[in-house]
Every structure is written in structure tokens, then in C-alpha cells.
Design an enzyme around this catalytic site. Structure first.
Site, PDB file in Angstrom:
ATOM      1  N   VAL A  30      29.977  31.915  70.514  1.00  0.00           N
ATOM      2  CA  VAL A  30      29.308  33.240  69.991  1.00  0.00           C
ATOM      3  C   VAL A  30      27.993  33.200  68.816  1.00  0.00           C
ATOM      4  O   VAL A  30      28.280  34.633  68.049  1.00  0.00           O
ATOM      5  CB  VAL A  30      30.935  33.644  69.290  1.00  0.00           C
ATOM      6  CG1 VAL A  30      31.291  34.048  70.900  1.00  0.00           C
ATOM      7  CG2 VAL A  30      31.246  33.130  68.518  1.00  0.00           C
ATOM      8  N   GLY A  31      27.920  32.200  68.025  1.00  0.00           N
ATOM      9  CA  GLY A  31      26.562  32.517  67.567  1.00  0.00           C
ATOM     10  C   GLY A  31      27.090  32.027  66.409  1.00  0.00           C
ATOM     11  O   GLY A  31      26.178  32.651  65.598  1.00  0.00           O
TER      12      GLY A  31
ATOM     13  N   ILE B 107      24.258  30.266  64.075  1.00  0.00           N
ATOM     14  CA  ILE B 107      22.981  30.939  63.465  1.00  0.00           C
ATOM     15  C   ILE B 107      23.986  32.279  62.750  1.00  0.00           C
ATOM     16  O   ILE B 107      23.365  32.417  61.041  1.00  0.00           O
ATOM     17  CB  ILE B 107      22.342  32.864  64.480  1.00  0.00           C
ATOM     18  CG1 ILE B 107      22.233  31.972  66.281  1.00  0.00           C
ATOM     19  CG2 ILE B 107      21.589  33.262  64.221  1.00  0.00           C
ATOM     20  CD1 ILE B 107      20.861  30.883  65.750  1.00  0.00           C
TER      21      ILE B 107
ATOM     22  N   LYS C  80      28.784  20.972  58.375  1.00  0.00           N
ATOM     23  CA  LYS C  80      29.528  21.143  59.927  1.00  0.00           C
ATOM     24  C   LYS C  80      29.997  20.124  59.704  1.00  0.00           C
ATOM     25  O   LYS C  80      29.570  18.850  59.813  1.00  0.00           O
ATOM     26  CB  LYS C  80      28.572  21.299  60.856  1.00  0.00           C
ATOM     27  CG  LYS C  80      29.747  21.152  62.433  1.00  0.00           C
ATOM     28  CD  LYS C  80      29.108  21.903  62.556  1.00  0.00           C
ATOM     29  CE  LYS C  80      29.878  22.294  63.920  1.00  0.00           C
ATOM     30  NZ  LYS C  80      29.695  23.376  65.244  1.00  0.00           N
TER      31      LYS C  80
ATOM     32  N   ASP D 292      24.383  21.217  65.069  1.00  0.00           N
ATOM     33  CA  ASP D 292      24.115  22.043  64.436  1.00  0.00           C
ATOM     34  C   ASP D 292      23.583  21.649  62.957  1.00  0.00           C
ATOM     35  O   ASP D 292      22.699  22.732  62.413  1.00  0.00           O
ATOM     36  CB  ASP D 292      25.209  22.968  64.503  1.00  0.00           C
ATOM     37  CG  ASP D 292      26.002  23.253  65.735  1.00  0.00           C
ATOM     38  OD1 ASP D 292      24.947  23.543  66.511  1.00  0.00           O
ATOM     39  OD2 ASP D 292      27.446  23.611  66.072  1.00  0.00           O
TER      40      ASP D 292
ATOM     41  N   GLU E 138      30.347  25.272  58.467  1.00  0.00           N
ATOM     42  CA  GLU E 138      30.982  25.464  59.920  1.00  0.00           C
ATOM     43  C   GLU E 138      32.233  25.272  61.303  1.00  0.00           C
ATOM     44  O   GLU E 138      31.845  23.810  60.912  1.00  0.00           O
ATOM     45  CB  GLU E 138      29.128  25.912  60.903  1.00  0.00           C
ATOM     46  CG  GLU E 138      29.208  26.190  62.421  1.00  0.00           C
ATOM     47  CD  GLU E 138      27.818  26.211  62.669  1.00  0.00           C
ATOM     48  OE1 GLU E 138      27.877  26.170  64.190  1.00  0.00           O
ATOM     49  OE2 GLU E 138      27.395  25.237  62.743  1.00  0.00           O
ATOM     50  N   GLY E 139      32.662  25.367  61.383  1.00  0.00           N
ATOM     51  CA  GLY E 139      34.259  24.661  62.181  1.00  0.00           C
ATOM     52  C   GLY E 139      33.445  24.497  63.968  1.00  0.00           C
ATOM     53  O   GLY E 139      32.545  25.043  63.817  1.00  0.00           O
ATOM     54  N   ALA E 140      34.250  23.595  63.868  1.00  0.00           N
ATOM     55  CA  ALA E 140      33.719  23.891  65.729  1.00  0.00           C
ATOM     56  C   ALA E 140      35.155  24.459  66.968  1.00  0.00           C
ATOM     57  O   ALA E 140      35.836  24.818  66.771  1.00  0.00           O
ATOM     58  CB  ALA E 140      34.138  21.927  65.966  1.00  0.00           C
ATOM     59  N   GLY E 141      34.570  25.509  67.194  1.00  0.00           N
ATOM     60  CA  GLY E 141      34.751  25.975  68.211  1.00  0.00           C
ATOM     61  C   GLY E 141      35.641  27.602  67.793  1.00  0.00           C
ATOM     62  O   GLY E 141      35.590  27.675  66.006  1.00  0.00           O
TER      63      GLY E 141
END
Length: 213
Positions: free
Chosen positions: A13-14, A17, A32, A43, A104-107
């Protein structure tokens, strides 16, 4: 709020970005902690190529796993033990004083990191505020509002929504029904490069700073 966790309503879902744009908007650092599917690239590499040079530090992951699967499964297949205490230790070590860290998470929220620990648990242990990345697709309202309800039930502070892709009026319904504000939206682009991210970051800076004040 110096720790900002980017989660998504699902996979693809982006988040990356959104993470790049938020990082550039706040002149923050990026991290991450757990990367799976690393054979297709990471990422961190993507964000490093998109944010302004000489400002953001993109920190090394705590765990890098090859298998394109949920972290707990990838770790199990690769005989790796993910320890969230180590992730917290590294977060405390790498984050500069008075400088935001975008994580940033994973999923999504309920993706397992270990057999016993979900991404949601890690967010709580990090004492981070959450930005939810969302896109419109069939079923996205349900996924968005489920994500919002889980965060509300867990008492996790939510900064707001960033939508991506083509505009749809569903966004307004998600904002209204969740009670969380819309920070902005990142439109679909044929090419996502440093110039595009900087342009979107400029649009996000004012609403982000107002919500974080």
C-alpha cells in the site's frame, strides 16, 4: 513525538514511499528494523535513493531476511531469532537527541515478528506515534477501519492517515469513521524519484508539523 512508525493497512500500500516522503518532510532519520524478502532489494536502499543527500541517515536494519514472508516465518526458515529487546536497544542507540526517527514496519499491525510478538507490540514498546499508509482497493475501507480500531483499542497514539494512488471518496469516509486526521495524499506517479519525493514532502511538512506540535 520523535518516533514515528509507518504502518500500512496491508501489504503493497506504499509504506516505503510514505516513509521516504515523511522522512524528507521532517528532515528525519530512517530505519526499517526488520526486512524480509531482501533478495529483491531492501526498503532502506529504496529510501536512501529517494531522500535528500547529506540530511537523512538511513540506519542499518537490525534483521535482514531473504525469504519474502512475514518476519516470524522468514526467521524460522532461516534459523534466526528475532529479539524485540535488541530492536529497542538499537532504536535507543541510533536515534539522535531532538531529531525524529521514522521507523517503517513490515506489513500491517498484526504481522508477527516472532511466535509471540506482533508488530503492534513493538510499536508500543518503541513508544512511537503511528502514521497509517492506505490506498483504495476493494475491501480497503474494512482494512483501514480495522487498523484504526486495533490502534484505538491498544491506546497507541495515531498521527493520521496518508493515502496513496488514485483519489477515491472512500478516503473521506475512512477519516470520518476513524476519527483520525488526514495528513495528506501521495498521488500515483509513473516514476518515483528524489524530485518527486521532495515535491510531496514539501506538501506534507506543514500538516505534519502541526499535528506533531
Amino acid at each position: 513525538m520523535n518516533r514515528i512508525f509507518i504502518t500500512g493497512i496491508g501489504t503493497g500500500v506504499g509504506k516505503t514511499i510514505v516513509s521516504a516522503c515523511v522522512t524528507a518532510a521532517l528532515q528525519a532519520d530512517y530505519w526499517k528494523p526488520v526486512q524480509s524478502g531482501s533478495e529483491e532489494g531492501t526498503d532502506t536502499q529504496t529510501v536512501r535513493s529517494l531522500v535528500p543527500e547529506g540530511i537523512t541517515v538511513c540506519h542499518q536494519e537490525a534483521y535482514v531476511l531473504k525469504e519474502p514472508a512475514s518476519p516470524h516465518l522468514a526467521a524460522r526458515l532461516e534459523h534466526v531469532t528475532i529479539q524485540t529487546t535488541e530492536i529497542i536497544r538499537q532504536a535507543n542507540q541510533i536515534q539522535p537527541v531532538n531529531r525524529p526517527l521514522v521507523i517503517e514496519g513490515a506489513g500491517g499491525l498484526l504481522v508477527p515478528l516472532t511466535d509471540d510478538v506482533l508488530t503492534l507490540d513493538l510499536i508500543k514498546d518503541l513508544h512511537a506515534g503511528v502514521i497509517i499508509a492506505a490506498q483504495n482497493y476493494l475491501g480497503s475501507i474494512n482494512h483501514s477501519l480495522l487498523t484504526a480500531k486495533v490502534l484505538q483499542h491498544a491506546g497507541v497514539p495515531v498521527i493520521g492517515w496518508i493515502f496513496g494512488g488514485d483519489y477515491h471518496t472512500n478516503e473521506e469516509d475512512v477519516v470520518r469513521l476513524s476519527g483520525y486526521p488526514m495528513i495528506g495524499r501521495i498521488p500515483f506517479a509513473q516514476e518515483v524519484n528524489r524530485a518527486f519525493v521532495q515535491q510531496q514532502a514539501q506538501l506534507l511538512t506543514a500538516p505534519l508539523k502541526a499535528l506533531l506540535a
